[in-house]
Design a protein around this motif. Structure first.
Motif, mmCIF file in Angstrom:
data_model
loop_
_atom_site.group_PDB
_atom_site.id
_atom_site.type_symbol
_atom_site.label_atom_id
_atom_site.label_comp_id
_atom_site.label_asym_id
_atom_site.label_seq_id
_atom_site.Cartn_x
_atom_site.Cartn_y
_atom_site.Cartn_z
ATOM 1 N N LEU A 86 0.851 -1.185 0.000
ATOM 2 C CA LEU A 86 0.000 0.000 0.000
ATOM 3 C C LEU A 86 0.887 1.234 0.000
ATOM 4 O O LEU A 86 1.889 1.290 0.714
ATOM 5 C CB LEU A 86 -0.903 0.013 1.234
ATOM 6 C CG LEU A 86 -2.027 -1.024 1.255
ATOM 7 C CD1 LEU A 86 -2.745 -0.990 2.595
ATOM 8 C CD2 LEU A 86 -3.012 -0.772 0.126
ATOM 9 N N ARG A 87 0.508 2.217 -0.781
ATOM 10 C CA ARG A 87 1.325 3.413 -0.933
ATOM 11 C C ARG A 87 0.861 4.498 0.032
ATOM 12 O O ARG A 87 -0.304 4.893 0.042
ATOM 13 C CB ARG A 87 1.246 3.919 -2.378
ATOM 14 C CG ARG A 87 2.203 5.053 -2.697
ATOM 15 C CD ARG A 87 2.176 5.370 -4.167
ATOM 16 N NE ARG A 87 0.832 5.711 -4.616
ATOM 17 C CZ ARG A 87 0.472 5.766 -5.886
ATOM 18 N NH1 ARG A 87 1.326 5.454 -6.825
ATOM 19 N NH2 ARG A 87 -0.765 6.113 -6.216
ATOM 20 N N GLU A 88 1.781 4.972 0.842
ATOM 21 C CA GLU A 88 1.490 6.004 1.832
ATOM 22 C C GLU A 88 1.267 7.350 1.149
ATOM 23 O O GLU A 88 1.901 7.672 0.149
ATOM 24 C CB GLU A 88 2.686 6.105 2.783
ATOM 25 C CG GLU A 88 2.435 6.788 4.087
ATOM 26 C CD GLU A 88 3.600 6.556 5.035
ATOM 27 O OE1 GLU A 88 3.391 5.923 6.079
ATOM 28 O OE2 GLU A 88 4.727 6.994 4.716
ATOM 29 N N GLY A 89 0.346 8.156 1.687
ATOM 30 C CA GLY A 89 0.127 9.487 1.125
ATOM 31 C C GLY A 89 -1.311 9.924 1.278
ATOM 32 O O GLY A 89 -2.081 9.345 2.049
ATOM 33 N N ILE A 90 -1.685 10.960 0.525
ATOM 34 C CA ILE A 90 -3.045 11.492 0.578
ATOM 35 C C ILE A 90 -3.729 11.257 -0.762
ATOM 36 O O ILE A 90 -3.086 11.288 -1.818
ATOM 37 C CB ILE A 90 -3.053 12.988 0.946
ATOM 38 C CG1 ILE A 90 -4.465 13.443 1.323
ATOM 39 C CG2 ILE A 90 -2.463 13.846 -0.161
ATOM 40 C CD1 ILE A 90 -4.500 14.722 2.119
ATOM 41 N N TYR A 91 -5.034 10.985 -0.724
ATOM 42 C CA TYR A 91 -5.791 10.615 -1.909
ATOM 43 C C TYR A 91 -7.142 11.326 -1.911
ATOM 44 O O TYR A 91 -7.650 11.731 -0.868
ATOM 45 C CB TYR A 91 -6.056 9.107 -1.930
ATOM 46 C CG TYR A 91 -4.821 8.247 -1.960
ATOM 47 C CD1 TYR A 91 -4.300 7.791 -3.163
ATOM 48 C CD2 TYR A 91 -4.178 7.874 -0.780
ATOM 49 C CE1 TYR A 91 -3.176 6.985 -3.198
ATOM 50 C CE2 TYR A 91 -3.052 7.073 -0.801
ATOM 51 C CZ TYR A 91 -2.552 6.626 -2.016
ATOM 52 O OH TYR A 91 -1.439 5.840 -2.044
ATOM 53 N N ILE A 92 -7.723 11.414 -3.102
ATOM 54 C CA ILE A 92 -9.103 11.861 -3.252
ATOM 55 C C ILE A 92 -9.986 10.628 -3.423
ATOM 56 O O ILE A 92 -9.639 9.710 -4.167
ATOM 57 C CB ILE A 92 -9.256 12.797 -4.466
ATOM 58 C CG1 ILE A 92 -8.477 14.096 -4.248
ATOM 59 C CG2 ILE A 92 -10.725 13.115 -4.725
ATOM 60 C CD1 ILE A 92 -8.492 15.023 -5.443
ATOM 61 N N ASP A 93 -11.105 10.596 -2.722
ATOM 62 C CA ASP A 93 -12.040 9.470 -2.838
ATOM 63 C C ASP A 93 -12.802 9.626 -4.149
ATOM 64 O O ASP A 93 -13.924 10.122 -4.188
ATOM 65 C CB ASP A 93 -12.992 9.461 -1.642
ATOM 66 C CG ASP A 93 -13.789 8.169 -1.544
ATOM 67 O OD1 ASP A 93 -13.559 7.264 -2.369
ATOM 68 O OD2 ASP A 93 -14.635 8.075 -0.636
ATOM 69 N N HIS A 94 -12.179 9.188 -5.234
ATOM 70 C CA HIS A 94 -12.655 9.514 -6.578
ATOM 71 C C HIS A 94 -13.686 8.546 -7.129
ATOM 72 O O HIS A 94 -14.433 8.883 -8.034
ATOM 73 C CB HIS A 94 -11.464 9.567 -7.542
ATOM 74 C CG HIS A 94 -10.737 8.269 -7.658
ATOM 75 N ND1 HIS A 94 -11.048 7.338 -8.604
ATOM 76 C CD2 HIS A 94 -9.726 7.739 -6.920
ATOM 77 C CE1 HIS A 94 -10.248 6.286 -8.467
ATOM 78 N NE2 HIS A 94 -9.442 6.500 -7.460
#
Length: 250
Positions: A86-94
């Motif tokens: 799993l890639r760490e970071g911030i995402y948009i719930d797209h």
């Protein structure tokens, strides 16, 4: 994918509140339902706004600051990923809010505690892991646009504060030149041109809708001093702040 739920809760964070640096023994997903601010995960600082979420690996030091009142969901989980990290970071719930839908289903299971609810929760964690792995399908260009959006949102919410291109570039993890290029490519204005446009919008609104002094309007709109404000305002609008206010009253 196998997973195990460690914790799940929903809470509110008041404006200007801070969660101090800490770590977990498990993965943590922090979903921002409402509000805005910044979160530091390891060495990187990210901006968050509604319908974004942060994914944090076990043992990673992280903290966050809320610039507005916020509603947040926290879920901690163990994951048996094999060769799929799993890639760490911030995402948009797209994906039509797919992540939030899963989290809300977990909350319902937790509240109702029907038969085998623990097994159901762990099953939903498995679904969550699959959705998170699919985020690797994002292209680099999509991620770049998302970061520029975060920077724009930061400007919109902090226009009255001191803002520099270096600050914005640091917040989204780009060099000065790279960030400036991406921002102008997306919005047609340089970052500081956009900042100034938002400051003029705010100043006009304050001049029209309040009785604040010119000096107070200048300060609230993020200008360094009254002289700078009056000079730049006249260049942008053709009128001094005082004359602009009088015109709005007639």
């Amino acid at each position: 994918m196998n997973g195990h739920l460690d914790f799940l809760f929903r809470t509110t964070r008041p404006q200007n509140s801070t969660i101090h640096p800490h770590r977990h023994q498990c993965y943590e997903l922090v979903y921002y339902m409402q509000g805005s601010g910044s979160t530091r995960v390891g060495e990187y600082t990210h901006l968050f706004h509604p319908d974004t979420f942060t994914l944090i690996k076990p043992h990673t030091l992280h903290e966050e600051t809320h610039t507005t009142d916020s509603e947040v969901l926290f879920v901690g989980f163990q994951a048996d990923l094999g060769r799929y990290p799993l890639r760490e970071g911030i995402y948009i719930d797209h994906s039509e809010g797919a992540i939030l839908v899963l989290l809300q289903r977990m909350i319902i299971e937790m509240q109702n505690k029907r038969s085998f609810y623990t097994a159901k929760l762990n099953h939903l964690i498995g679904e969550l892991i699959i959705e998170l792995l699919r985020y690797d399908e994002f292209t680099t260009s999509e991620l770049s646009v998302n970061k520029v959006i975060y920077a724009k949102n930061y400007i919109d919410e902090n226009v009255g504060q001191k803002i520099s291109v270096n600050l914005l570039a640091d917040l989204v993890g780009y060099s000065y030149d790279r960030f400036r290029h991406l921002f102008k490519e997306e919005y047609g204005l340089s970052p500081m041109q956009y900042v100034m446009s938002k400051r003029f919008e705010l100043a006009k609104r304050l001049l029209k809708q309040t009785d604040l002094s010119i000096s107070a309007v200048s300060h609230a709109s993020g200008f360094s001093n009254d002289t700078q404000f009056c000079s730049l305002f006249k260049q942008a609008t053709g009128n001094s702040p005082r004359r602009y206010r009088l015109q709005q009253l007639t």
